[in-house]
Design an enzyme around this catalytic site. Structure first.
Site, PDB file in Angstrom:
ATOM      1  N   CYS B 121       0.829  -1.209   0.000  1.00 51.85           N
ATOM      2  CA  CYS B 121       0.000   0.000   0.000  1.00 51.85           C
ATOM      3  C   CYS B 121       0.861   1.255   0.000  1.00 51.85           C
ATOM      4  O   CYS B 121       1.999   1.248   0.465  1.00 51.85           O
ATOM      5  CB  CYS B 121      -0.914   0.008   1.225  1.00 51.85           C
ATOM      6  N   CYS B 202      -3.555   0.205  -3.287  1.00 52.65           N
ATOM      7  CA  CYS B 202      -4.257   0.459  -2.023  1.00 52.65           C
ATOM      8  C   CYS B 202      -3.561   1.580  -1.266  1.00 52.65           C
ATOM      9  O   CYS B 202      -2.399   1.893  -1.527  1.00 52.65           O
ATOM     10  CB  CYS B 202      -4.325  -0.807  -1.162  1.00 52.65           C
TER      11      CYS B 202
END
Lengths: 316, 308
Positions: B121, B202
């Site tokens: 992420c 993400c």
């Protein structure tokens, strides 16, 4: 009876000893050969001649792999010499453009970034022979054609190991074919000095520079951003280097903290005080425009303008 | 034997011999001609379709395999379980012997599955019209990953490939341009890979856009504008951080308040993303200064007595 009971015991203990030595008694202290070495070497060779630097022309990458491998397989891994790589070097050789050579010590990642894949400078790692070997590890074993994937000798264990001799040969070749203006990037924060002796530059590159082909040598000493300023132009090991090169008859210029390289160091540490750009407004003023504020900025402008008009109207 | 019969037989024999010689010569000539013609045909491969773009990269197999092993061995050992041989086979099967204008996403599905891997992420870095700068940045700063820094993108970067229905099934002479047909192997590959790259993102995602381009920093027809922004998952992506970079000393065609950026922001807002736009994001600007150290925009604060 006793003997028949002893034998299984003996057998098991021998087995255990073998597996025990397999885990504990690695032959050497260094990492073993990189997995899939052959595919990587051949792949890098083709990648280089087809994509990275097609200007070097056609090369026989299978032959190159064979020459590379034959330099060290089936031999005592502590008895590999630079000249064992002669055929490999001959097959991978290409000219180095003048003014593009970049030598270095203690700053490999920085040099990789700075050289920009050979576009700005061509460091040893940007030549075909250097490109093939960079960041890989390899060794063989006596009396067996196989590569040793378990362990390889470090240079402390024995100097004449496969990897060390490779880089010695590559460095010699690189220096011999460098021409024009040459650049040397040194780390002013390195313990042991920016110009290490012994070292590849000191022992294999300087002695192989061709005086007649070189017009000028630029030495750049750059400290780590947050590192100590241990060495600089004109002092300590750098002074030793400058003296050595001048005695050899070269035109030498030394600069501390070359700006371009400084900017590169700043990438990882942009808020360091050494990296503050005079032109950039502080972040708060120029500030990010966020979608949250998008609507409220417009409102603010409108209200301010309306307020101004109102005051203007009041005055008149 | 009477002399006339003898000489007649001699003549017959001569004629026979001459006839055989002529036949042999004709045969040899025919064989030579045939081999010349077929040899010529192999060199030119007239049966293969002809296109306007460069052909398949030579030694494609060795390059792809080598890059795959290089990536999983030397650079990302956590991907050590990837099977590079299978990955190569699945790439080859996607296009070999097929008409290069008839490639579908399904053709690449096995490759995509074998070669995809999770992206940490906050590291996804998208880009449009900043190819050179963005990759110099990720090479120097390992905090971000572009598609070309993932296994799939790394293997395929700057390489081309296409097939042909006739042997050997791969066309090394030419490949279709997008203008010739959209469903060509390269375009379909990059569209799919970009879609998957966006889907996998993400946390905070970044995008580097070019504020010195006349046609506008954000274009709906680009891969970023047509595929990537629509495949970001609002449940996984918390924020989109736009880095709007202008060339040092270059035209300042657009900034964060510009038209195309406002359009991009509204598209993203509609999909419920938070957006931040930053003009000339500093770390990247520092990289630009590496190549323009003496430009006024690159003067350092502490620079008063710097040696050039």
């Amino acid at each position: 009876m006793m003997m028949s009971r002893l034998f299984p015991l003996l057998f098991i203990s021998v087995l255990c000893m073998n597996s025990f030595s397999g885990v504990q008694g690695r032959k050497w202290k260094g990492e073993g050969t990189t997995q899939n070495l052959e595919s990587i070497v051949i792949g890098r060779c083709f990648n280089y001649i087809r994509i990275v630097n097609p200007a070097v022309g056609e090369k026989n990458c299978s032959q190159i792999w064979e020459a590379f491998k034959n330099a060290f397989i089936n031999k005592d891994p502590c008895n590999i010499l630079p000249k064992d790589y002669e055929l490999f070097i001959n097959l991978t050789f290409h000219t180095i453009p003048p003014n593009k050579s970049l030598f270095w010590e203690n700053n490999q990642l920085l040099v990789n970034s700075f050289a920009d894949r050979g576009r700005r400078y061509m460091s040893l790692g940007d030549t075909l022979f250097g490109f093939i070997g960079d960041f890989l590890n390899w060794c063989g074993q006596a009396d067996s054609p196989g590569l040793d994937y378990e362990s390889c000798p470090t240079t402390l264990e024995c100097e004449n190991n496969a990897v060390e001799s490779f880089w010695r040969m590559a460095s010699i070749t690189y220096a011999q074919h460098s021409s024009g203006v040459i650049q040397v990037l040194l780390n002013g924060s390195a313990e042991g000095g920016a110009y290490p002796q012994p070292g590849f530059f000191a022992d294999y590159e300087i002695p192989n520079l061709q005086k007649g082909k070189i017009s000028q040598i630029f030495i750049w000493v750059v400290d780590d951003l947050e590192g100590p300023d241990l060495d600089s132009c004109g002092i300590r090991s750098v002074k030793t280097l400058e003296t050595r090169l001048k005695t050899l008859g070269y035109d030498v210029t030394c600069t501390d903290n070359n700006k371009s390289v400084m900017f590169l160091l700043c990438l990882d540490n942009p808020d360091n005080s050494k990296c503050a750009l005079a032109s950039s407004a502080p972040a708060v003023q120029r500030g990010p425009i966020s979608s949250d504020r998008g609507g409220s900025w417009n409102k603010l402008m409108f209200v301010s303008f309306a307020g101004f008009l109102f005051r203007f109207a009041l005055v008149y | 034997m009477p002399p006339q019969q003898g000489s007649a037989r001699m003549r017959q024999r001569t004629v026979l011999l001459v006839g055989i010689a002529v036949l042999l010569a004709a045969l040899v000539l025919a064989v030579v001609l045939a081999s010349l013609l077929t040899h010529g045909r192999h060199e030119v491969s007239p049966q293969m379709l002809k296109w306007k773009d460069r052909g398949t990269t030579k030694n494609l197999q060795e390059v792809i395999l080598g890059r795959c092993y290089n990536y999983i061995t030397a650079q990302h050992p956590e991907l050590g379980d990837k099977d590079c041989q299978k990955i190569w086979e699945s790439l080859k099967d996607a296009f070999i012997y097929k008409n290069p204008c008839n490639i579908t996403p399904e053709d690449y599905q096995p490759l995509m599955e074998l070669a995809s891997h999770p992206i940490p992420c906050n590291k996804s870095l998208f880009w449009s019209k900043t190819g050179d700068l963005v990759h110099r940045y990720t090479k120097s700063n390992q905090n971000f990953l572009t598609l070309e820094d993932t296994l799939l993108g790394y293997m395929a970067d700057r390489i081309s490939w296409c097939g042909d229905p006739s042997a050997p099934g791969i066309n090394y002479e030419s490949c279709p341009k997008r203008s010739e047909c959209e469903s060509n192997p390269g375009s379909v590959f990059w569209k799919m890979a970009s879609k998957m790259f966006a889907e996998a993102a993400c946390g905070v995602v970044q995008v580097m856009l070019n504020g010195s381009v006349e046609a506008g920093a954000f274009r709906s027809s680009s891969i970023f504008g047509s595929i990537e922004i629509f495949n970001l998952d609002p449940d996984k992506v918390s924020k989109v951080h736009i880095w709007l970079m202008q060339d040092i000393g270059g035209p300042q065609s657009e900034s964060c308040s510009g038209h195309s950026i406002q359009r991009l922001i509204s598209i993203l807002e509609e999909r419920n993303f938070k957006i931040i736009c930053e003009d000339n994001y500093r770390p990247v600007q520092l990289l630009q200064c590496v190549h323009n150290p003496d430009h006024t925009d690159c003067r350092l604060c502490t620079n008063s007595t710097a040696i050039p």
